[in-house]
Design a protein around this motif. Sequence first.
Motif, mmCIF file in Angstrom:
data_model
loop_
_atom_site.group_PDB
_atom_site.id
_atom_site.type_symbol
_atom_site.label_atom_id
_atom_site.label_comp_id
_atom_site.label_asym_id
_atom_site.label_seq_id
_atom_site.Cartn_x
_atom_site.Cartn_y
_atom_site.Cartn_z
ATOM 1 N N LYS A 34 0.873 -1.179 0.000
ATOM 2 C CA LYS A 34 0.000 0.000 0.000
ATOM 3 C C LYS A 34 0.906 1.223 0.000
ATOM 4 O O LYS A 34 1.935 1.224 0.676
ATOM 5 N N GLU A 35 0.511 2.247 -0.733
ATOM 6 C CA GLU A 35 1.353 3.441 -0.783
ATOM 7 C C GLU A 35 1.223 4.248 0.502
ATOM 8 O O GLU A 35 0.181 4.234 1.155
ATOM 9 N N MET A 36 2.307 4.940 0.831
ATOM 10 C CA MET A 36 2.242 5.838 1.985
ATOM 11 C C MET A 36 1.310 6.992 1.629
ATOM 12 O O MET A 36 1.408 7.568 0.556
ATOM 13 N N HIS A 37 0.404 7.301 2.554
ATOM 14 C CA HIS A 37 -0.545 8.388 2.313
ATOM 15 C C HIS A 37 -0.380 9.447 3.388
ATOM 16 O O HIS A 37 0.482 9.326 4.273
ATOM 17 N N VAL A 38 -1.213 10.465 3.331
ATOM 18 C CA VAL A 38 -1.069 11.603 4.236
ATOM 19 C C VAL A 38 -1.189 11.175 5.705
ATOM 20 O O VAL A 38 -0.631 11.811 6.594
ATOM 21 N N MET A 51 -3.446 -13.262 -1.022
ATOM 22 C CA MET A 51 -4.071 -12.804 -2.278
ATOM 23 C C MET A 51 -3.040 -12.122 -3.187
ATOM 24 O O MET A 51 -3.104 -12.244 -4.411
ATOM 25 N N LEU A 52 -2.059 -11.436 -2.609
ATOM 26 C CA LEU A 52 -1.027 -10.771 -3.420
ATOM 27 C C LEU A 52 -0.155 -11.797 -4.148
ATOM 28 O O LEU A 52 0.153 -11.640 -5.330
ATOM 29 N N ILE A 53 0.221 -12.867 -3.429
ATOM 30 C CA ILE A 53 1.065 -13.908 -4.040
ATOM 31 C C ILE A 53 0.284 -14.671 -5.113
ATOM 32 O O ILE A 53 0.805 -14.945 -6.206
ATOM 33 N N ALA A 79 -2.200 -0.279 -7.505
ATOM 34 C CA ALA A 79 -3.152 -0.853 -8.470
ATOM 35 C C ALA A 79 -3.121 -2.374 -8.381
ATOM 36 O O ALA A 79 -4.166 -3.042 -8.446
ATOM 37 N N PHE A 80 -1.931 -2.929 -8.203
ATOM 38 C CA PHE A 80 -1.752 -4.379 -8.076
ATOM 39 C C PHE A 80 -2.525 -4.896 -6.850
ATOM 40 O O PHE A 80 -3.212 -5.914 -6.907
ATOM 41 N N TYR A 81 -2.437 -4.151 -5.755
ATOM 42 C CA TYR A 81 -3.143 -4.517 -4.517
ATOM 43 C C TYR A 81 -4.665 -4.474 -4.741
ATOM 44 O O TYR A 81 -5.388 -5.389 -4.338
ATOM 45 N N LYS A 82 -5.124 -3.402 -5.418
ATOM 46 C CA LYS A 82 -6.572 -3.255 -5.651
ATOM 47 C C LYS A 82 -7.113 -4.382 -6.534
ATOM 48 O O LYS A 82 -8.210 -4.898 -6.302
ATOM 49 N N GLU A 83 -6.324 -4.753 -7.568
ATOM 50 C CA GLU A 83 -6.730 -5.860 -8.460
ATOM 51 C C GLU A 83 -6.872 -7.160 -7.671
ATOM 52 O O GLU A 83 -7.857 -7.897 -7.809
ATOM 53 N N LYS A 104 -7.340 -7.548 -4.480
ATOM 54 C CA LYS A 104 -8.431 -7.428 -3.490
ATOM 55 C C LYS A 104 -9.777 -7.627 -4.182
ATOM 56 O O LYS A 104 -10.675 -8.301 -3.636
ATOM 57 N N ARG A 105 -9.926 -7.054 -5.388
ATOM 58 C CA ARG A 105 -11.180 -7.218 -6.137
ATOM 59 C C ARG A 105 -11.424 -8.694 -6.451
ATOM 60 O O ARG A 105 -12.527 -9.216 -6.262
ATOM 61 N N ARG A 106 -10.351 -9.384 -6.885
ATOM 62 C CA ARG A 106 -10.474 -10.812 -7.193
ATOM 63 C C ARG A 106 -10.795 -11.616 -5.930
ATOM 64 O O ARG A 106 -11.606 -12.544 -5.959
ATOM 65 N N PHE A 107 -10.162 -11.247 -4.811
ATOM 66 C CA PHE A 107 -10.383 -11.941 -3.530
ATOM 67 C C PHE A 107 -11.857 -11.816 -3.106
ATOM 68 O O PHE A 107 -12.447 -12.758 -2.576
ATOM 69 N N ASP A 108 -12.439 -10.637 -3.368
ATOM 70 C CA ASP A 108 -13.827 -10.382 -2.955
ATOM 71 C C ASP A 108 -14.860 -10.976 -3.910
ATOM 72 O O ASP A 108 -16.007 -11.211 -3.517
ATOM 73 N N THR A 109 -14.461 -11.242 -5.175
ATOM 74 C CA THR A 109 -15.462 -11.665 -6.172
ATOM 75 C C THR A 109 -15.260 -13.082 -6.713
ATOM 76 O O THR A 109 -16.204 -13.690 -7.221
#
Length: 649
Positions: free
Chosen positions: A194-198, A236-238, A260-264, A266-271
């Motif tokens: 996950k990217e570092m955010h504010v 899920m990432l691996i 984006a890789f993480y979001k992809e 996660k979407r697959r994990f949920d669906t």
Amino acid sequence: AFQENEIKLLTAEIECLKNFGCLGISPSLEGLRDENAKLKYRLNFLQKSLQEERSKTAKSMININSRLQEIFGAAIQAAYPDLENPPLVVTPSQQPKFGDYQCNSAMGITQILLKTKEQKVSPREIAEKITKNIPANECIEKAEIAGPGFINVHLRKDFVSKQLSSLLINGVQPPAVGKRKKVVVDFSSPNIAKEMHVGHLRSTIIGESMCRLFEFAGYDVLRLNHLGDWGTQFGMLIAHLQDKFPDYLTVSPPIGDLQAFYKESKRRFDTEEEFKKRAYQCVVLLQSKNPDFIKAWELICDVSRKEFQKIYNCLDITLIERGESFYHEMMKDIVKEFEDKGFVQVDDGRKIVFVPGFPVPLTIMKSDGGYTYDTSDLAALKHRLCEEKADILIYVVDSGQSVHLQTVFAAGQMIGWYDPKVTRVAHAAFGVVLGEDKKKFKTRSGDTVRLIDLLEEGLKRAMDKLKDKERDKVLTEEELKAAQTSVAFGCIKYADLSHNRLNDYVFSFDKMLDDRGNTAAYLLYAFTRIRAIARLANIDEQMLRKAAREEVLILDHEKEWKLGKCILRFPEILQKILEDLLLHTLCDYLYELATTFTEFYDNCYCVEKDRQSGQIVKVNMWRLLLCEATATVMAKGFDILGIKPVQRM
């Protein structure tokens, strides 16, 4: 005092051993010689360390507030020897007519005498008795009683002048803080993939500054980055990595955008049910240390590390990575220790621990046998206390984690890992960053603000500001670039640190880049102006150093006196922050120092010039030394805050 006493005892023992030899007691002469050698070695070591300690203390800046507390503590003890733990209240005076400091202990003592001894004594009478018992000392000119019982303290000018000379000769030295302690600071702590955010900005900036302060004060500091680098999300990432880059073991996968890789994944994990099952299998294989899965995990971690490091380089942050994976092997022993001591209850297959005073238990093992954040946080706490031997342990984590961390700390205390009277374990909590609409800081599309975007925006705005001020016409390209990074990152850090960390704060580039008021832009500009005064008078560093040794700092003008005292408050400011971990106090002090300097500079000529020709007629060296002392303290303050000033701006 302890070392001096031990030296006396050792010297006496050595004399005693010599006498044994003289008396001809020979059966264990060899043993006596060995003992004598050991004692002499210990004596030599103690004498040397005492000498070093004295030399360090001689150079240390005196904390005037602490020194006055010692003096008034002795006066109260002499005036009221039967009083246990009397209140000791010494503060800087707010107005010159009330002296330089005030001792306000008399009112508190009045209450104690009334409660414990049923004696009704006026605060003024108590103040008079305290004043009469003030011991001989090097810093108080006079002490006057005002109002109902305030003691107004006036400092000696020669004392203040001497302290300023010491500062100029020895540089800014830390206040004496006693035994060198080990401090562990847990800060920043982003999650892998996950990217570092504010949200990570505050922990990173506050944690770095705390480390710098403790390091300056002479502590042994361990800076830890508790990365989120272990857990079920890696399954899920691996699994997604295997599908997208099947040859990842031989060819390094070009994962450009990890978010984006993480979001992809996660979407697959949920669906996708099949993908979800495979992700769980990947977690099991990762936790059983399968080499192929460890390689996949390392690849993902490395991509994240490189992105994090870009931000750490920009903000000049130094950390040692020690993520959750570091503690994984210790978790089994943590569960066993809590079980062996009878603290574990089983609830629907989970192993939980109730901590007195906390309604929500810690879950140290899930029903499927897996561990939780509670387990890894307990393992980290134990390792830092029992292996790292931390005397002070600070967690720079947002306020939302307060109950969780207090529960973990209390569990560590309950099981006997530490005694809070001996070891300080603290949660340096902080509020959230808000947008100018006073809501959580988000992008226009409602996403969390990426930290790298924020820093790039800061650089752009800083350059715009410098060009608005036409700095690009007077600075070289290199100087302009240095000023840009100094202003951009300095302003972002200062805007955060100048607010009480316990409160939320509004992030506004316009406010933080304003060169008026309590901002880094104002302070950095003030600093470059102060540094330029001696340079424009053709006085170099060598001349200033020579003057510091030879000149007496005259403090006859009220503005010279005010500035001199303000400079010397630096150690008491640092001491306060070491106790309460609130860094905005340092920012407030630096702003006060800069404005006090401006008052001094507007009223006291440092360099006198001919009105017609502009030629230098006279240089008031003692005033230039006050300029130098101000700049030296400001530079150290900036260093603690992680701000890099520039010589030209």
